[in-house]
Write a protein that holds these residues in place. Structure first.
Motif, PDB file in Angstrom:
ATOM      1  N   ASP A  48       0.863  -1.179   0.000  1.00 59.58           N
ATOM      2  CA  ASP A  48       0.000   0.000   0.000  1.00 59.58           C
ATOM      3  C   ASP A  48       0.903   1.234   0.000  1.00 59.58           C
ATOM      4  OD1 ASP A  48      -1.888   1.976   0.360  1.00 59.58           O
ATOM      5  OD2 ASP A  48      -2.472   1.361   2.394  1.00 59.58           O
ATOM      6  N   PRO A  49       1.428   1.613  -1.160  1.00 61.09           N
ATOM      7  CA  PRO A  49       2.415   2.700  -1.229  1.00 61.09           C
ATOM      8  C   PRO A  49       1.958   3.996  -0.571  1.00 61.09           C
ATOM      9  CG  PRO A  49       2.263   1.573  -3.350  1.00 61.09           C
ATOM     10  CD  PRO A  49       1.146   1.038  -2.503  1.00 61.09           C
ATOM     11  N   ALA A  50       0.676   4.270  -0.624  1.00 59.34           N
ATOM     12  CA  ALA A  50       0.180   5.525  -0.050  1.00 59.34           C
ATOM     13  C   ALA A  50       0.342   5.572   1.465  1.00 59.34           C
ATOM     14  CB  ALA A  50      -1.286   5.715  -0.424  1.00 59.34           C
ATOM     15  N   SER A  51       0.507   4.402   2.089  1.00 62.74           N
ATOM     16  CA  SER A  51       0.618   4.360   3.548  1.00 62.74           C
ATOM     17  C   SER A  51       2.024   4.669   4.036  1.00 62.74           C
ATOM     18  CB  SER A  51       0.208   2.985   4.068  1.00 62.74           C
ATOM     19  OG  SER A  51       1.182   1.998   3.732  1.00 62.74           O
ATOM     20  N   ALA A  62       4.261   6.647   7.422  1.00 65.66           N
ATOM     21  CA  ALA A  62       4.875   5.616   8.258  1.00 65.66           C
ATOM     22  C   ALA A  62       6.361   5.880   8.481  1.00 65.66           C
ATOM     23  CB  ALA A  62       4.675   4.245   7.617  1.00 65.66           C
ATOM     24  N   PHE A  63       7.032   6.431   7.468  1.00 66.38           N
ATOM     25  CA  PHE A  63       8.479   6.634   7.537  1.00 66.38           C
ATOM     26  C   PHE A  63       8.873   8.053   7.946  1.00 66.38           C
ATOM     27  CE2 PHE A  63       9.037   3.274   3.935  1.00 66.38           C
ATOM     28  CZ  PHE A  63       8.660   2.276   4.822  1.00 66.38           C
ATOM     29  N   ALA A  79       9.078   0.241  -0.882  1.00 61.36           N
ATOM     30  CA  ALA A  79       9.478   0.738   0.436  1.00 61.36           C
ATOM     31  C   ALA A  79      10.696   1.655   0.336  1.00 61.36           C
ATOM     32  CB  ALA A  79       9.770  -0.433   1.366  1.00 61.36           C
ATOM     33  N   ILE A  80      11.664   1.272  -0.476  1.00 61.76           N
ATOM     34  CA  ILE A  80      12.870   2.090  -0.625  1.00 61.76           C
ATOM     35  C   ILE A  80      12.526   3.427  -1.264  1.00 61.76           C
ATOM     36  CG2 ILE A  80      15.084   2.251  -1.821  1.00 61.76           C
ATOM     37  CD1 ILE A  80      15.260  -0.854  -1.453  1.00 61.76           C
ATOM     38  N   ALA A 140      11.742   9.327  -0.625  1.00 61.77           N
ATOM     39  CA  ALA A 140      10.826  10.467  -0.672  1.00 61.77           C
ATOM     40  C   ALA A 140      10.610  11.091   0.700  1.00 61.77           C
ATOM     41  CB  ALA A 140       9.487  10.023  -1.267  1.00 61.77           C
ATOM     42  N   ALA A 141      10.677  10.255   1.747  1.00 60.20           N
ATOM     43  CA  ALA A 141      10.457  10.742   3.109  1.00 60.20           C
ATOM     44  C   ALA A 141      11.709  11.376   3.703  1.00 60.20           C
ATOM     45  CB  ALA A 141       9.979   9.604   3.998  1.00 60.20           C
ATOM     46  N   GLY A 142      12.813  11.314   2.988  1.00 59.27           N
ATOM     47  CA  GLY A 142      14.038  11.918   3.496  1.00 59.27           C
ATOM     48  C   GLY A 142      14.702  11.139   4.611  1.00 59.27           C
TER      49      GLY A 142
END
Length: 280
Positions: free
Chosen positions: A55-58, A62-63, A88-89, A94-96
């Protein structure tokens, strides 16, 4: 902030338990596909976040805020693990996220007969290309699986396998603690690091240890691969899973699991558990 995925599983769940002994609870967040199963961490004040590689949008939420992110590898033998890991990677980038730590395996090679090893090798390549600092925890083959892979030798007195080779059987509990030590220390381990027990016995060597421990003679029988597959299927193992397991023996026979490294003992400050301890 240390963010740990797969926290409801045995490996990373144990890592979180060890982290709680080493860092403030406010510095830890766990990610789970079923947050209800992570209630024991919530009860201790750990932030619990929903996240699912499928679920990529989640994943961005989360990160979020992760200086160090521990990514657990997919444990579903039927899944497209590399695709899930890529998702996930990408989300971590994207989340830095400051550093990704990934639960890999010592046989992370693109040519290994053992499918997870190929998946780990592909995932490590994705990590190397991500632009984010990364560590691949190449854990030794988990000791708890020895009971399955050695077969019912306690009843039969025979370890009947389709191939033999050295395997650095490594306690999952030790690997989990080592991951916590690395995460809590903040010391950078760049790229692949080998996390294994200090010895890599063959089934022949384990049979000698088992004989001494039990006071009975335990022998090894090397079976023809097709005969072994047929016996597994006749015993109720789905053919897909039997062929999946066969890859382990093929990889062991060519030495894919033979490597050992003293790092685990150094991280733990004690000798790692041994395969022999599980045979008494």
């Amino acid at each position: 902030m240390i963010v740990v995925t797969g926290a409801t599983g045995a490996l990373n769940g144990a890592t979180v338990d060890h982290l709680l002994d080493r860092v403030p609870v406010a510095d830890i967040a766990v990610v789970a596909r079923d947050v209800a199963r992570a209630q024991r961490f919530a009860d201790r004040g750990v932030a619990v976040r929903y996240g699912d590689y499928a679920d990529p949008a989640s994943l961005p939420a989360a990160f979020e805020g992760a200086d160090r992110l521990l990514l657990v590898s997919s444990s579903d033998p039927g899944a497209d693990a590399v695709s899930l890991h890529r998702t996930a990677i990408d989300a971590a980038v994207a989340a830095g996220v400051g550093r990704i730590l990934y639960t890999s395996h010592q046989n992370a090679r693109p040519d290994t007969p053992f499918k997870p090893g190929r998946d780990h090798a592909a995932t490590e390549l994705l990590l190397a290309e991500s632009g984010v600092a990364w560590t691949a925890l190449r854990n030794g083959f988990y000791l708890h699986s020895l009971g399955l892979l050695a077969g019912p030798w306690r009843e039969t007195g025979v370890i009947a396998v389709p191939g033999d080779g050295p395997v650095s059987w490594t306690a999952r509990e030790d690997s989990a603690e080592a991951a916590a030590v690395i995460l809590a220390s903040g010391v950078a381990h760049d790229g692949p690091v080998t996390i294994t027990a200090t010895a890599a016995p063959t089934f022949e060597e384990l049979a000698v240890i088992a004989s001494e421990a039990t006071g009975r003679t335990v022998k090894v029988e090397i079976m023809d691969e097709e005969d072994w597959l047929a016996a597994q299927v006749a015993g109720g193992t789905p053919e897909f899973m039997a062929r999946f397991l066969l890859g382990f023996y093929q990889a062991a026979r060519r030495g894919d699991f033979a490597g050992v490294d003293p790092l685990l003992g150094t991280l733990l400050g004690r000798e790692p558990r041994t395969a022999g301890e599980s045979l008494s």
